[in-house]
Design a protein around this motif. Structure first.
Motif, mmCIF file in Angstrom:
data_model
loop_
_atom_site.group_PDB
_atom_site.id
_atom_site.type_symbol
_atom_site.label_atom_id
_atom_site.label_comp_id
_atom_site.label_asym_id
_atom_site.label_seq_id
_atom_site.Cartn_x
_atom_site.Cartn_y
_atom_site.Cartn_z
ATOM 1 N N PRO A 113 -43.619 -12.016 18.907
ATOM 2 C CA PRO A 113 -42.978 -11.975 17.580
ATOM 3 C C PRO A 113 -42.157 -10.698 17.414
ATOM 4 C CG PRO A 113 -45.273 -12.641 17.398
ATOM 5 C CD PRO A 113 -45.076 -12.191 18.813
ATOM 6 N N TRP A 114 -40.896 -10.877 16.975
ATOM 7 C CA TRP A 114 -39.999 -9.748 16.794
ATOM 8 C C TRP A 114 -40.110 -9.252 15.360
ATOM 9 C CZ3 TRP A 114 -34.256 -9.826 15.406
ATOM 10 C CH2 TRP A 114 -33.716 -8.549 15.543
ATOM 11 N N VAL A 115 -40.494 -8.006 15.200
ATOM 12 C CA VAL A 115 -40.612 -7.400 13.882
ATOM 13 C C VAL A 115 -39.482 -6.385 13.742
ATOM 14 C CG1 VAL A 115 -42.093 -6.140 12.293
ATOM 15 C CG2 VAL A 115 -43.111 -7.706 13.974
ATOM 16 N N PRO A 116 -38.364 -6.743 13.103
ATOM 17 C CA PRO A 116 -37.220 -5.821 13.022
ATOM 18 C C PRO A 116 -37.513 -4.645 12.105
ATOM 19 C CG PRO A 116 -36.826 -7.761 11.673
ATOM 20 C CD PRO A 116 -38.116 -8.008 12.401
ATOM 21 N N GLU A 117 -36.853 -3.539 12.428
ATOM 22 C CA GLU A 117 -36.952 -2.340 11.606
ATOM 23 C C GLU A 117 -35.705 -2.208 10.743
ATOM 24 O OE1 GLU A 117 -37.813 1.168 13.824
ATOM 25 O OE2 GLU A 117 -38.999 0.076 15.314
ATOM 26 N N PRO A 118 -35.840 -1.626 9.569
ATOM 27 C CA PRO A 118 -34.654 -1.462 8.715
ATOM 28 C C PRO A 118 -33.636 -0.524 9.347
ATOM 29 C CG PRO A 118 -36.553 -0.308 7.802
ATOM 30 C CD PRO A 118 -37.067 -1.124 8.928
ATOM 31 N N GLY A 119 -32.370 -0.914 9.251
ATOM 32 C CA GLY A 119 -31.283 -0.088 9.752
ATOM 33 C C GLY A 119 -31.086 -0.128 11.249
ATOM 34 N N ALA A 145 -30.725 -7.890 10.410
ATOM 35 C CA ALA A 145 -32.006 -8.489 10.781
ATOM 36 C C ALA A 145 -33.118 -8.201 9.779
ATOM 37 C CB ALA A 145 -32.417 -8.002 12.173
ATOM 38 N N TRP A 146 -33.252 -6.965 9.309
ATOM 39 C CA TRP A 146 -34.414 -6.640 8.475
ATOM 40 C C TRP A 146 -34.295 -7.250 7.080
ATOM 41 C CZ3 TRP A 146 -35.411 -3.792 3.968
ATOM 42 C CH2 TRP A 146 -36.760 -3.546 3.707
ATOM 43 N N SER A 147 -33.159 -7.075 6.447
ATOM 44 C CA SER A 147 -32.996 -7.579 5.080
ATOM 45 C C SER A 147 -32.555 -9.042 5.046
ATOM 46 C CB SER A 147 -31.966 -6.728 4.322
ATOM 47 O OG SER A 147 -30.696 -6.805 4.946
ATOM 48 N N ARG A 148 -32.192 -9.628 6.202
ATOM 49 C CA ARG A 148 -31.714 -11.014 6.268
ATOM 50 C C ARG A 148 -30.425 -11.225 5.474
ATOM 51 N NH1 ARG A 148 -37.099 -10.015 7.927
ATOM 52 N NH2 ARG A 148 -37.843 -11.819 9.112
ATOM 53 N N PHE A 149 -29.631 -10.165 5.319
ATOM 54 C CA PHE A 149 -28.382 -10.265 4.568
ATOM 55 C C PHE A 149 -27.322 -10.869 5.465
ATOM 56 C CE2 PHE A 149 -24.457 -8.902 2.589
ATOM 57 C CZ PHE A 149 -24.734 -9.018 1.243
ATOM 58 N N PRO A 178 -25.601 -0.046 11.307
ATOM 59 C CA PRO A 178 -26.930 0.040 11.917
ATOM 60 C C PRO A 178 -26.860 0.728 13.272
ATOM 61 C CG PRO A 178 -26.034 -2.139 12.242
ATOM 62 C CD PRO A 178 -25.002 -1.369 11.449
ATOM 63 N N THR A 179 -27.993 0.784 13.954
ATOM 64 C CA THR A 179 -28.032 1.425 15.272
ATOM 65 C C THR A 179 -27.453 0.528 16.353
ATOM 66 O OG1 THR A 179 -30.016 2.640 14.604
ATOM 67 C CG2 THR A 179 -29.530 2.530 16.958
ATOM 68 N N TYR A 180 -27.764 -0.775 16.300
ATOM 69 C CA TYR A 180 -27.348 -1.698 17.345
ATOM 70 C C TYR A 180 -26.504 -2.824 16.753
ATOM 71 C CZ TYR A 180 -31.057 0.563 20.033
ATOM 72 O OH TYR A 180 -31.849 1.483 20.658
ATOM 73 N N LEU A 181 -25.508 -3.236 17.538
ATOM 74 C CA LEU A 181 -24.708 -4.420 17.246
ATOM 75 C C LEU A 181 -24.951 -5.408 18.380
ATOM 76 C CD1 LEU A 181 -21.316 -2.787 16.159
ATOM 77 C CD2 LEU A 181 -23.190 -3.546 14.689
ATOM 78 N N LEU A 182 -25.599 -6.521 18.080
ATOM 79 C CA LEU A 182 -26.010 -7.483 19.095
ATOM 80 C C LEU A 182 -25.204 -8.764 18.962
ATOM 81 C CD1 LEU A 182 -28.006 -8.420 21.324
ATOM 82 C CD2 LEU A 182 -29.507 -9.207 19.484
ATOM 83 N N THR A 183 -24.756 -9.279 20.110
ATOM 84 C CA THR A 183 -24.009 -10.526 20.097
ATOM 85 C C THR A 183 -24.210 -11.242 21.421
ATOM 86 O OG1 THR A 183 -21.843 -11.526 19.727
ATOM 87 C CG2 THR A 183 -21.901 -9.486 20.989
ATOM 88 N N GLU A 287 -32.414 -1.149 2.555
ATOM 89 C CA GLU A 287 -32.026 -0.874 3.942
ATOM 90 C C GLU A 287 -30.821 0.046 4.027
ATOM 91 O OE1 GLU A 287 -31.567 -3.338 8.142
ATOM 92 O OE2 GLU A 287 -31.490 -4.398 6.234
ATOM 93 N N ARG A 288 -30.012 0.110 2.987
ATOM 94 C CA ARG A 288 -28.834 0.981 3.021
ATOM 95 C C ARG A 288 -29.228 2.439 3.242
ATOM 96 N NH1 ARG A 288 -25.726 -2.048 -1.573
ATOM 97 N NH2 ARG A 288 -24.245 -3.288 -0.346
ATOM 98 N N ALA A 289 -30.424 2.808 2.816
ATOM 99 C CA ALA A 289 -30.869 4.192 3.007
ATOM 100 C C ALA A 289 -31.076 4.518 4.482
ATOM 101 C CB ALA A 289 -32.161 4.437 2.223
ATOM 102 N N ARG A 290 -31.229 3.482 5.324
ATOM 103 C CA ARG A 290 -31.445 3.692 6.762
ATOM 104 C C ARG A 290 -30.200 3.431 7.582
ATOM 105 N NH1 ARG A 290 -36.943 3.322 7.939
ATOM 106 N NH2 ARG A 290 -36.278 3.975 10.026
ATOM 107 N N LEU A 291 -29.098 3.025 6.944
ATOM 108 C CA LEU A 291 -27.850 2.778 7.659
ATOM 109 C C LEU A 291 -27.043 4.066 7.800
ATOM 110 C CD1 LEU A 291 -26.722 -0.570 5.971
ATOM 111 C CD2 LEU A 291 -27.904 -0.287 8.156
#
Length: 511
Positions: A113-119, A145-149, A178-183, A287-291
């Protein structure tokens, strides 16, 4: 006779013969059940009987293992028949299904199970959009991923420049990076694979450095590593692309598609998410506080060459002028050649003067490439200049107090002046002064209406205005425009001239 009675009798006597007499069964039955119990078996489970396919099971296992569980049962059955198997295909199918299940049981993929972290993670992918005027569109879908936005942005293509524009717009809509951009592994991100290692596109690496992100890609043929954005693409296509399922009407323009995507994003981010039980818009605020803070300027390396929009609302490319939509005068835009088109990308006026209000880049317009001497000017870009290159409608601008007094009567006075001047009416100033006098006597509303009717019907004689005012006073309002019948003429007849030259009938003729 019950099985428990046999066990109880045997445990009591310890002899199969005596237990058989107590349980009322044959001693052989007692011995068989006791032997099954001693071996830890289940007496109620039937003992498998030998089958005709048992001798071929080893060959089936070999074929399933060599094909990695992909071989079909009908193919296996043909080979077994050639080897002397006389059973039915149904028997083969059952055996192949059991062996495949056993083969896959030891090789089943187990997911952590993947538990994403904010930001940390932003995922993006592309989906096929609706057609606009028989032209294909693309849907850029991003998922925090974290906020599902979710962010969905329509585009015409999937080129690197378009991807850059969409990523910039998405990050600024999120309010940070964020830290990573995944595609996935499109050519705009991964140019090739060496020993299954993805080689990044140099410009996409520069893009990541510009925004302070690490661009990474999932494993090939492994969509599970970005399932969130895959679901976003699926939902967006189901809701935004017109189908018989959603009964959505076709889009008449690209602007309509942009508005639909914005409305969809607002709706999907405002409702309660089934995983977090909270709306994504609320979680995004946390989550914006961690971006990371975004740079003030976008990454423009892949957007093309920079141009300045002139006061005539055009940019120059290859000694040809191309128009841009209103609101970008004096701003910087970026131009690039895409096939046979010139793509112009820019920001809104608010973004140009206030970076804190930046909403990202957007494609402003696309022109077909032209040659010097043939500028590409779109009439829709000049809404304040109706008629295009045709003659401009005159606009009255008073220069004296008398002109101000006349034009202050209303729009009918302006129409009368324009028509009278175009018709070449004489004594216009005197007639204007007469209209001002009538206004003081009859009121501005009636005189203005009379001037408008006079302009429509082309009545500019000295007494025409007073006559129309009298008509309006009698009927209280202007009805249909009165036009003289073509068969009747108001000009005096020539009957009185019939006797001209007849000396016998003319009195006072001294000739």
């Amino acid at each position: 006779m019950e099985l428990m009675e046999i066990y109880e009798a045997y445990d009591l006597t310890g002899c199969a013969w005596s237990a058989a007499q107590l349980a009322g069964c044959d001693p052989k039955t007692v011995r068989r059940y006791i032997a099954i119990r001693a071996a830890g078996g289940n007496p109620h489970q039937p003992t498998p009987r030998p089958k005709a396919i048992d001798t071929f099971l080893a060959k089936i296992e070999e074929k399933v293992d060599r094909s990695k569980g992909k071989i079909r049962a009908d193919v296996v059955h043909k080979d077994l028949v050639a080897m002397g198997f006389a059973g039915s295909e149904r028997t083969t199918r059952r055996a192949v299904a059991e062996i495949k299940a056993a083969w896959k049981a030891g090789r089943r993929r187990v997911y952590r199970p993947w538990v994403p972290e904010p930001g940390m993670w932003l995922q993006w992918d592309w989906g096929e959009g609706p057609r606009i005027g028989q032209r294909r569109t693309q849907l850029f879908c991003a998922w925090l991923a974290w906020s599902r936005f979710r962010v969905v942005i329509p585009a015409w293509d999937q080129t690197l420049a378009t991807l850059t524009s969409c990523l910039d717009a998405a990050l600024r809509r999120l309010g940070g990076a964020p830290t990573y951009l995944l595609t996935d592994n499109p050519k705009t991100v991964t140019i090739e694979h060496i020993a299954r290692i993805a080689v990044r596109h140099p410009q996409i690496v520069e893009l990541g450095r510009h925004y302070g992100c690490v661009v990474t890609t999932c494993e090939p043929f492994d969509p599970e590593s970005k399932g969130g954005v895959e679901a976003t693409v699926k939902i967006a296509k189901a809701d935004l692309v017109p189908t018989h399922t959603n009964l959505r009407a076709a889009y008449g323009s690209f602007t309509e598609l942009e508005a639909a995507c914005a409305t969809w994003s607002e709706h999907i981010n405002g409702r309660r998410h089934r995983e977090t039980h909270r709306p994504p818009i609320e979680m995004l605020a946390e989550e914006r506080a961690r971006l990371h803070v975004l740079p003030a300027d976008p990454y423009v390396l892949a957007l093309g060459a920079e141009r300045l929009v002139g006061d005539d609302r055009t940019v120059r490319w290859g000694d040809v002028r191309y128009s841009v939509p209103p609101g970008h005068e004096g701003q910087r835009v970026w131009c690039r050649v895409q096939g046979e088109e010139l793509v112009i990308v820019g920001r809104s006026s608010a973004d140009e003067h206030a970076h804190h209000a930046h909403h990202g880049l957007k494609e402003l317009w696309r022109h077909r490439l032209s040659v010097p001497g043939r500028p590409q000017i779109v009439d829709a870009h000049y809404p304040e200049h109706e008629g295009g290159n045709g003659p401009k409608a005159p606009r009255p601008r008073p220069q004296t107090k008398a002109e101000e007094a006349f034009l202050a009567i209303g729009p009918g006075a302006q129409a009368w002046l324009i028509e009278a001047a175009a018709t070449g009416v004489v004594r216009i100033r005197a007639k204007m002064a007469r209209a001002v006098e009538l206004r003081s006597l009859l009121g501005a509303a009636r005189v203005d209406e009379a001037l408008g009717l006079a302009a429509i019907n082309g009545r500019f004689a000295e007494a025409d205005l007073a006559s129309i005012c009298d008509h309006l006073a009698l009927h209280e309002r202007a009805g249909e425009n009165l036009r003289v019948d073509e068969a009747h003429s108001a000009q005096p007849g020539t009957a009185s001239w019939a006797a001209f030259g007849n000396t016998g009938n003319v009195k006072g003729d001294h000739s």
